[in-house]
Design a protein around this motif. Sequence first.
Motif: not given
Length: 80
Positions: A14-38
Amino acid sequence: MIWGLKEFLVTSEGESVPIPHKYRKSQQRLKTLQKRLSRNKKGSKRWLKTVKAVAKQHKKMADKRKDFHFKTANELLSLI
């Protein structure tokens, strides 16, 4: 309303492992790069440079995810 998983995993005890939310900054960077690419002209040198940056960011995110999975599995195995 939040969609998706509530926890990464729940053990048989019954022990749970939470979802890591350390990807948010990486996702924002990816969003910026993809917008720049387009906005770049396809085939130009600047476009090629941005394609490489987008690929590098995707790899970083995949490596972070893989690292979390390996560390979680290792932690669970060390408890046995």
